[in-house]
Design a protein around this motif. Structure first.
Motif, PDB file in Angstrom:
ATOM      1  N   SER A 140      27.571 -15.795  31.433  1.00 48.60           N
ATOM      2  CA  SER A 140      29.252 -16.269  30.721  1.00 48.60           C
ATOM      3  C   SER A 140      29.289 -17.830  30.737  1.00 48.60           C
ATOM      4  O   SER A 140      29.277 -18.111  31.760  1.00 48.60           O
ATOM      5  CB  SER A 140      29.482 -15.231  31.890  1.00 48.60           C
ATOM      6  OG  SER A 140      31.545 -16.019  31.695  1.00 48.60           O
ATOM      7  N   ALA A 141      29.641 -17.738  29.578  1.00 49.03           N
ATOM      8  CA  ALA A 141      30.535 -19.562  29.291  1.00 49.03           C
ATOM      9  C   ALA A 141      31.594 -19.625  31.012  1.00 49.03           C
ATOM     10  O   ALA A 141      31.980 -20.393  30.541  1.00 49.03           O
ATOM     11  CB  ALA A 141      30.799 -20.157  28.254  1.00 49.03           C
ATOM     12  N   LEU A 142      32.989 -18.510  30.444  1.00 44.13           N
ATOM     13  CA  LEU A 142      33.636 -18.668  30.489  1.00 44.13           C
ATOM     14  C   LEU A 142      33.245 -19.042  32.813  1.00 44.13           C
ATOM     15  O   LEU A 142      34.096 -19.671  33.267  1.00 44.13           O
ATOM     16  CB  LEU A 142      33.863 -17.087  30.852  1.00 44.13           C
ATOM     17  CG  LEU A 142      36.220 -17.385  31.304  1.00 44.13           C
ATOM     18  CD1 LEU A 142      36.991 -18.883  30.911  1.00 44.13           C
ATOM     19  CD2 LEU A 142      36.835 -16.278  31.023  1.00 44.13           C
ATOM     20  N   ALA A 143      32.841 -18.062  32.874  1.00 43.12           N
ATOM     21  CA  ALA A 143      31.910 -17.704  34.231  1.00 43.12           C
ATOM     22  C   ALA A 143      31.601 -19.167  35.032  1.00 43.12           C
ATOM     23  O   ALA A 143      31.844 -19.776  35.791  1.00 43.12           O
ATOM     24  CB  ALA A 143      31.560 -17.182  34.610  1.00 43.12           C
ATOM     25  N   ALA A 183      44.674 -20.862  29.402  1.00 42.30           N
ATOM     26  CA  ALA A 183      43.199 -20.938  28.175  1.00 42.30           C
ATOM     27  C   ALA A 183      42.873 -22.199  27.576  1.00 42.30           C
ATOM     28  O   ALA A 183      41.875 -22.923  27.711  1.00 42.30           O
ATOM     29  CB  ALA A 183      43.942 -20.039  27.449  1.00 42.30           C
ATOM     30  N   GLU A 184      44.329 -23.036  27.527  1.00 41.68           N
ATOM     31  CA  GLU A 184      43.729 -24.716  27.033  1.00 41.68           C
ATOM     32  C   GLU A 184      43.289 -25.904  28.243  1.00 41.68           C
ATOM     33  O   GLU A 184      42.689 -26.339  28.002  1.00 41.68           O
ATOM     34  CB  GLU A 184      45.301 -25.095  26.980  1.00 41.68           C
ATOM     35  CG  GLU A 184      45.126 -26.871  26.825  1.00 41.68           C
ATOM     36  CD  GLU A 184      47.110 -27.591  26.635  1.00 41.68           C
ATOM     37  OE1 GLU A 184      46.892 -28.073  26.008  1.00 41.68           O
ATOM     38  OE2 GLU A 184      47.884 -26.487  26.660  1.00 41.68           O
ATOM     39  N   LEU A 185      44.170 -25.566  29.818  1.00 41.91           N
ATOM     40  CA  LEU A 185      43.185 -25.987  31.051  1.00 41.91           C
ATOM     41  C   LEU A 185      41.497 -25.470  30.125  1.00 41.91           C
ATOM     42  O   LEU A 185      40.728 -26.523  30.802  1.00 41.91           O
ATOM     43  CB  LEU A 185      43.609 -25.505  32.340  1.00 41.91           C
ATOM     44  CG  LEU A 185      43.024 -26.566  33.136  1.00 41.91           C
ATOM     45  CD1 LEU A 185      42.812 -28.051  32.711  1.00 41.91           C
ATOM     46  CD2 LEU A 185      43.893 -25.500  34.950  1.00 41.91           C
ATOM     47  N   LEU A 186      41.156 -24.507  30.562  1.00 43.99           N
ATOM     48  CA  LEU A 186      39.949 -24.026  31.068  1.00 43.99           C
ATOM     49  C   LEU A 186      39.133 -24.406  29.412  1.00 43.99           C
ATOM     50  O   LEU A 186      38.067 -24.450  29.575  1.00 43.99           O
ATOM     51  CB  LEU A 186      39.654 -22.544  30.562  1.00 43.99           C
ATOM     52  CG  LEU A 186      40.135 -22.009  31.725  1.00 43.99           C
ATOM     53  CD1 LEU A 186      40.261 -20.257  31.506  1.00 43.99           C
ATOM     54  CD2 LEU A 186      39.207 -22.103  33.022  1.00 43.99           C
ATOM     55  N   GLY A 187      39.704 -24.573  28.358  1.00 43.51           N
ATOM     56  CA  GLY A 187      39.013 -25.053  27.068  1.00 43.51           C
ATOM     57  C   GLY A 187      38.641 -26.416  27.053  1.00 43.51           C
ATOM     58  O   GLY A 187      37.569 -27.177  27.006  1.00 43.51           O
ATOM     59  N   TRP A 188      39.735 -27.246  27.520  1.00 38.80           N
ATOM     60  CA  TRP A 188      39.510 -28.668  28.593  1.00 38.80           C
ATOM     61  C   TRP A 188      38.427 -28.738  28.990  1.00 38.80           C
ATOM     62  O   TRP A 188      37.482 -29.316  28.905  1.00 38.80           O
ATOM     63  CB  TRP A 188      40.673 -29.608  29.042  1.00 38.80           C
ATOM     64  CG  TRP A 188      40.971 -30.834  29.080  1.00 38.80           C
ATOM     65  CD1 TRP A 188      41.070 -31.979  28.154  1.00 38.80           C
ATOM     66  CD2 TRP A 188      39.734 -31.733  30.362  1.00 38.80           C
ATOM     67  NE1 TRP A 188      40.975 -32.696  28.963  1.00 38.80           N
ATOM     68  CE2 TRP A 188      40.691 -33.038  30.278  1.00 38.80           C
ATOM     69  CE3 TRP A 188      40.195 -30.762  31.339  1.00 38.80           C
ATOM     70  CZ2 TRP A 188      39.988 -33.631  31.123  1.00 38.80           C
ATOM     71  CZ3 TRP A 188      39.507 -32.042  32.059  1.00 38.80           C
ATOM     72  CH2 TRP A 188      39.474 -33.586  32.396  1.00 38.80           C
ATOM     73  N   ILE A 189      37.956 -27.926  30.208  1.00 39.25           N
ATOM     74  CA  ILE A 189      37.564 -28.184  31.251  1.00 39.25           C
ATOM     75  C   ILE A 189      36.026 -27.965  30.145  1.00 39.25           C
ATOM     76  O   ILE A 189      34.832 -28.517  30.689  1.00 39.25           O
ATOM     77  CB  ILE A 189      37.143 -27.109  31.893  1.00 39.25           C
ATOM     78  CG1 ILE A 189      38.587 -27.707  33.218  1.00 39.25           C
ATOM     79  CG2 ILE A 189      36.577 -27.416  33.501  1.00 39.25           C
ATOM     80  CD1 ILE A 189      38.229 -28.683  34.653  1.00 39.25           C
ATOM     81  N   TRP A 190      35.139 -26.685  29.726  1.00 36.83           N
ATOM     82  CA  TRP A 190      35.031 -26.296  29.142  1.00 36.83           C
ATOM     83  C   TRP A 190      34.405 -27.908  27.488  1.00 36.83           C
ATOM     84  O   TRP A 190      33.040 -28.042  28.298  1.00 36.83           O
ATOM     85  CB  TRP A 190      34.705 -25.392  28.141  1.00 36.83           C
ATOM     86  CG  TRP A 190      33.749 -24.790  27.256  1.00 36.83           C
ATOM     87  CD1 TRP A 190      34.292 -25.774  25.803  1.00 36.83           C
ATOM     88  CD2 TRP A 190      32.246 -24.927  27.402  1.00 36.83           C
ATOM     89  NE1 TRP A 190      32.836 -25.661  25.103  1.00 36.83           N
ATOM     90  CE2 TRP A 190      31.796 -24.587  25.997  1.00 36.83           C
ATOM     91  CE3 TRP A 190      31.492 -24.241  27.732  1.00 36.83           C
ATOM     92  CZ2 TRP A 190      30.621 -24.032  25.816  1.00 36.83           C
ATOM     93  CZ3 TRP A 190      29.871 -23.792  28.135  1.00 36.83           C
ATOM     94  CH2 TRP A 190      29.787 -23.613  26.791  1.00 36.83           C
ATOM     95  N   THR A 191      34.713 -28.401  27.398  1.00 38.88           N
ATOM     96  CA  THR A 191      34.818 -29.094  26.108  1.00 38.88           C
ATOM     97  C   THR A 191      34.119 -30.732  27.115  1.00 38.88           C
ATOM     98  O   THR A 191      33.007 -31.363  26.699  1.00 38.88           O
ATOM     99  CB  THR A 191      36.042 -29.666  25.489  1.00 38.88           C
ATOM    100  OG1 THR A 191      36.394 -28.069  24.968  1.00 38.88           O
ATOM    101  CG2 THR A 191      35.485 -30.764  24.504  1.00 38.88           C
ATOM    102  N   THR A 196      33.628 -31.262  30.119  1.00 36.86           N
ATOM    103  CA  THR A 196      32.962 -31.357  31.915  1.00 36.86           C
ATOM    104  C   THR A 196      31.433 -30.262  31.600  1.00 36.86           C
ATOM    105  O   THR A 196      30.384 -30.680  32.285  1.00 36.86           O
ATOM    106  CB  THR A 196      33.344 -30.918  33.122  1.00 36.86           C
ATOM    107  OG1 THR A 196      33.609 -29.285  33.142  1.00 36.86           O
ATOM    108  CG2 THR A 196      34.442 -32.138  32.768  1.00 36.86           C
ATOM    109  N   VAL A 197      31.586 -28.840  30.396  1.00 37.68           N
ATOM    110  CA  VAL A 197      30.256 -28.040  30.688  1.00 37.68           C
ATOM    111  C   VAL A 197      29.511 -28.108  29.027  1.00 37.68           C
ATOM    112  O   VAL A 197      28.638 -28.512  29.665  1.00 37.68           O
ATOM    113  CB  VAL A 197      30.661 -26.500  31.325  1.00 37.68           C
ATOM    114  CG1 VAL A 197      30.095 -25.444  30.923  1.00 37.68           C
ATOM    115  CG2 VAL A 197      31.660 -26.861  32.401  1.00 37.68           C
TER     116      VAL A 197
END
Length: 335
Positions: free
Chosen positions: A19-22, A130-138, A140-141
């Protein structure tokens, strides 16, 4: 202790999943606490300053992280298990955005001891989360996602092989802190004093992550997840990088495979860890077999490869004789 009752039907429907979200939530938790497994320390040092700057400039994000990651608890709407193996990060993030705002606020309201912060009493809470999670994904992950995914998939291969040879008890015991199989359809998921949960008719997902502890997640009553710490290469990747001299001697791919075989692995695991094709990995394994640097043995339906004493000696000598740059140490002058 927290116990889940899992019947044979739920076990039959359970599966391992990436899971990319996890992994994004794992990154957010690590950036917030500063706690990572040893192999992630360079990643933390690289991305922690940018995260601190982002959080300092956003009162909503600061309040969200405090409310969503309380001790012994993670907000479900941020950690919803994937609905299928083909889901992308965008699909998973869409589920976060689709959370009814009142439901998200109710989850984050910790009662008299931890009331909902004023910064989170907003109508677009799921969108901003979701915006914060998107920032973390883009930030750092995603740049490292292909490598991370290979490692997570390799862990799943290893767990699946363990399941086929030892059953659920050996696979689930110790998967995450406080977790063990109690028998009679009962799984202890943690050491907390919580009511038992019956998963009859539900789907259960096991999701590896780079978080040092993991967490439990759910999407309603019909889909639950156990996010657990990934083992193996993430623990200390520096020890698994072949020295340059060994790469020159054997070739970089073959040296990398030999270095990874400090513990038995199947060709499928090596494909997942290295990113090379099955045929390529198989060819290199055959060369290492012919050179008596590795051996193989059957485990259930799988064939596992492992280093011989000669292979251990070769890799160990290279690590001992290399300086931090990977170049051989100079011998002292002879007088």
């Amino acid at each position: 202790m927290g116990t889940w009752r899992i019947g044979t039907d739920a076990l039959a429907r359970s599966r391992f999943a990436v899971s990319a979200l996890a992994e994004t939530v794992s990154a957010l938790k690590s950036l917030n606490t500063g706690i990572v497994v040893p192999g992630q320390r360079d990643w933390l040092a690289t991305h922690a300053p940018g995260y601190r700057e982002r959080i300092a400039a956003d009162p909503f994000a600061r309040a969200l992280v405090r409310a969503a990651f309380r001790p012994r608890w993670v907000a479900d709407f941020l950690t919803s298990p994937p609905a299928g193996p083909e889901e992308t990060f965008a699909d998973e993030l869409a589920r976060v955005r689709a959370t009814p705002p009142e439901a998200a606020r109710a989850e984050l309201d910790g009662g008299p001891a931890a009331p909902l912060p004023a910064e989170l009493a907003v109508p677009d809470l799921p969108d901003r989360a979701a915006e914060l999670l998107g920032w973390i994904w883009t930030r750092t992950v995603e740049p490292d996602w292909s490598r991370r995914r290979r490692i997570l998939e390799a862990d799943i291969v290893s767990r699946t092989q363990q399941l086929s040879s030892g059953g659920w008890a050996s696979t689930l015991d110790g998967m995450r802190p406080g977790m063990r199989w109690l028998g009679d359809g009962r799984l202890q998921v943690n050491n907390y004093d919580l009511p038992a949960k019956d998963l009859a008719g539900a789907q259960l997902l096991f999701i590896p992550s780079t978080n040092h502890r993991g967490w439990l997640g759910s999407a309603g009553s019909d889909r639950h997840s156990i996010v657990y710490p990934c083992t193996g290469i993430l623990a200390d990747p520096a020890d698994r990088q072949p020295p340059r001299a060994l790469s020159r001697l054997l070739g970089p791919v073959r040296a990398g495979i030999l270095t990874l075989l400090d513990s038995p692995k199947s060709p499928t695991q090596l494909v997942a860890l290295t990113g090379y094709g099955y045929g390529s990995v198989g060819g290199h394994l055959q060369v290492l077999l012919d050179a008596q640097l590795v051996r193989r043995r059957r485990s259930g339906r799988s064939v596992l490869y492992f280093r011989t004493a000669a292979g251990d000696l070769l890799v160990g000598a290279q690590h001992r004789d290399a300086d931090p740059s990977g170049l051989p140490r100079q011998s002292p002058p002879i007088h």
